[in-house]
Design an enzyme around this catalytic site. Structure first.
Site, short mmCIF file in Angstrom:
data_model
loop_
_atom_site.label_atom_id
_atom_site.label_comp_id
_atom_site.label_asym_id
_atom_site.label_seq_id
_atom_site.Cartn_x
_atom_site.Cartn_y
_atom_site.Cartn_z
N GLU A 1 0.79 -1.24 0.04
CA GLU A 1 0.26 -0.08 0.01
C GLU A 1 0.67 1.21 0.08
O GLU A 1 0.72 2.19 0.93
CB GLU A 1 -0.92 0.10 1.23
CG GLU A 1 -1.86 -1.18 1.19
CD GLU A 1 -2.66 -1.22 2.25
OE1 GLU A 1 -2.95 -0.38 3.18
OE2 GLU A 1 -3.38 -2.24 2.38
N ASN B 1 2.08 -4.58 -3.33
CA ASN B 1 0.56 -5.10 -3.17
C ASN B 1 -0.09 -3.78 -2.71
O ASN B 1 0.13 -3.00 -1.85
CB ASN B 1 0.50 -6.00 -2.08
CG ASN B 1 -0.91 -6.59 -1.81
OD1 ASN B 1 -1.35 -7.23 -2.65
ND2 ASN B 1 -1.18 -6.69 -0.63
N HIS C 1 -10.44 -5.94 -2.39
CA HIS C 1 -11.60 -5.75 -1.28
C HIS C 1 -12.84 -4.97 -1.88
O HIS C 1 -12.75 -3.65 -1.73
CB HIS C 1 -10.98 -4.98 -0.03
CG HIS C 1 -9.82 -5.59 0.70
ND1 HIS C 1 -10.20 -6.90 1.38
CD2 HIS C 1 -8.51 -5.31 1.03
CE1 HIS C 1 -9.09 -7.06 1.74
NE2 HIS C 1 -8.09 -6.55 1.75
N GLU D 1 -6.33 -10.63 -1.69
CA GLU D 1 -6.94 -10.34 -0.48
C GLU D 1 -8.47 -10.03 -0.77
O GLU D 1 -9.19 -9.31 -0.31
CB GLU D 1 -6.45 -9.31 0.29
CG GLU D 1 -5.05 -9.16 0.61
CD GLU D 1 -4.51 -7.79 1.52
OE1 GLU D 1 -5.47 -7.17 2.03
OE2 GLU D 1 -3.24 -7.82 1.33
N ASP E 1 -12.33 -10.15 -1.05
CA ASP E 1 -13.80 -10.40 -0.19
C ASP E 1 -14.77 -9.19 -1.14
O ASP E 1 -14.23 -8.18 -1.61
CB ASP E 1 -13.67 -10.09 1.26
CG ASP E 1 -12.80 -8.65 1.74
OD1 ASP E 1 -12.68 -7.83 0.94
OD2 ASP E 1 -11.99 -8.94 2.57
#
Length: 468
Positions: free
Chosen positions: A157, A199, A235, A264, A266
């Site tokens: 990030e 990432n 996300h 990651e 979801d």
């Protein structure tokens, strides 16, 4: 490989009600998300964390074959591995690695460098000492886990949502953008065999932040920095729309000569759940998986833990949740799970409601369709093949495969009063017995597939379908 959906001990929520089922051991031996992903040359994984590893019902699923990879959510971060300067602790990370090795799962290391979850002493360092502390930390952690992880999120990030660098990062504040190249070179020296990733989130679709990441990776490659991959956190939230042109975005990064991965995943929603939200969530999961499968250098997909029981979402986003393919009771959500299976190339089957999840090893009682209906392929038009992939008293699951024409429309008329309750891969309009389905934006170009859940009573004849 035989491709028939299996669903472990799962709950199916449909118009007819809620019921559970389990599969025979023979079925379970050949049907997993990981096996379907592997057939596509990819892995399918789930994140985990140390508190979860004491939950035996949870670990039975995590290590039961559904997943071929895991990422430790917190146990390899700086505040855990080096809480005091030069005093390292790897106990929690080792526990995740030990579990993974015992269950034939690969491990992604997460993360060597991040502006969050830093112990206080890092932020208190004089600027002149930051680089040495950073390189010492990366060297110690990557060396300890060398040979135990196949990839590292080296830098996590680095960007704000507008594409500017995070000035709040102590590493950026001390070193400027040079900290990124230095981190990758240090990681390569410590672990020459691991794949090294950068990432971030909100880079999944085209936009300012994705452009900034693309330009950074391009620059790093031109400078000979040892970067092997880009992680897209994904996300997602159904209320904000699906990221723009995800597949094209992944492809342009791959064209730089790096691997890409969904790291990651979801898909959250504003609570409470309902069938419409579940169907949209399923479409998002399908979109992501299809985008990865379509890009040769997309190496795998990791959901950010597999169950709502341990999701980070409710504590971070007030009033939101239900983000994962398993619910808080460790039961599969058939709409989301089946969408992933279908996107991986599997075939969905449905259960009999009479089978109890408490039984030791019962078989499903499903009634797959022995036949299908398809429209003739007129010149310049398309072909649509309708089939019933599973049936139970009061309900069934259908699937339609479309070939031949971009921007298709499929229509049919039910003969026995069937009513569609959920549909994924398209948008449906049903007026009485007449059904019209148009493609979702990502599903307009054949070959395309959409699926649905519907009710039936007494007779469930396969209708004649038309495609235009």
């Amino acid at each position: 490989m035989r491709r028939t959906l299996f669903a472990g001990a799962a709950a199916l929520l449909a118009a007819a009600g809620t019921f559970t089922f389990v599969l025979t051991r023979a079925e379970a031996a050949t049907q997993t998300l990981q096996s379907l992903a592997a057939a596509n040359g990819r892995y399918f994984g789930s994140a985990t964390d140390n508190p979860e590893l004491t939950d035996t019902a949870y670990t039975a699923i995590l290590g039961g074959g559904e997943f071929g990879q895991t990422t430790p959510g917190n146990s390899m971060k700086w505040d855990t591995t080096e809480p005091t300067r030069n005093a390292f602790s790897f106990t929690k990370g080792d526990a995740v690695v030990t579990f993974a090795q015992a269950h034939n799962m690969k491990v992604r290391g997460h993360t060597l460098l991040w502006h969050n979850q830093l112990p206080g002493w890092v932020s208190q360092l004089p600027a002149t000492e930051v680089q040495a502390a950073m390189e010492n930390h990366i060297t110690a952690v990557a060396t300890h886990f060398r040979g135990k992880v196949f990839a590292w999120d080296v830098v996590n990030e680095p960007f704000n949502d507008d594409g500017t660098f995070r000035s709040t990062s102590p590493f950026y504040a001390a070193m400027g953008t040079d900290y990124i190249a230095a981190a990758f070179r240090t990681a390569r020296a410590a672990d020459p065999d691991a794949k090294l990733y950068i990432n971030d989130y909100n880079t999944d679709g085209l936009g300012a932040k994705a452009d900034a990441m693309y330009n950074l990776v391009k620059t790093l490659k031109s400078q000979g920095v040892p970067i092997d991959g880009v992680g897209f956190q994904a996300h997602l939230a159904i209320q904000y729309g699906f990221p723009s042109q995800m597949q094209q975005n992944l492809q342009r990064f791959a064209d730089l000569g790096v691997d890409v991965a969904i790291t990651e995943l979801d898909v959250r929603m504003v609570l409470p759940r309902d069938s419409t939200k579940d169907a949209t969530q399923a479409t998002y999961y399908s979109n992501v998986v299809k985008a990865c499968v379509a890009v040769t250098r997309c190496v795998g997909i990791t959901i950010w833990d597999y169950t709502d029981k341990y999701s980070w979402v409710p504590s971070t986003f007030s009033g939101q949740g239900a983000a994962l393919p398993w619910d808080e009771n460790l039961q599969q959500k058939p709409t989301a799970y089946n969408a992933i299976v279908t996107a991986l190339g599997g075939t969905v089957s449905s259960p009999s409601p009479s089978v109890s999840s408490a039984s030791p090893s019962p078989s499903r009682s499903v009634s797959p369709s022995p036949s299908a209906s398809s429209s003739p392929p007129p010149a310049g038009s398309c072909t649509a093949t309708y089939k019933i992939v599973g049936s139970w008293p009061g309900g069934f699951q259908g699937e339609v495969n479309v070939t031949g024409k971009t921007g298709w429309t499929v229509t049919w008329t039910f003969a026995n009063g069937q009513t569609i309750s959920q549909l994924w891969g398209g948008t449906v309009t049903q007026s009485g017995a007449s059904v019209t389905v148009k493609p979702a934006s990502w599903n307009a170009t054949p070959p395309a597939t959409f699926g649905f859940l519907a009710s039936w009573n007494g007779t469930n004849a396969i209708p004649a379908v038309s495609c235009s």
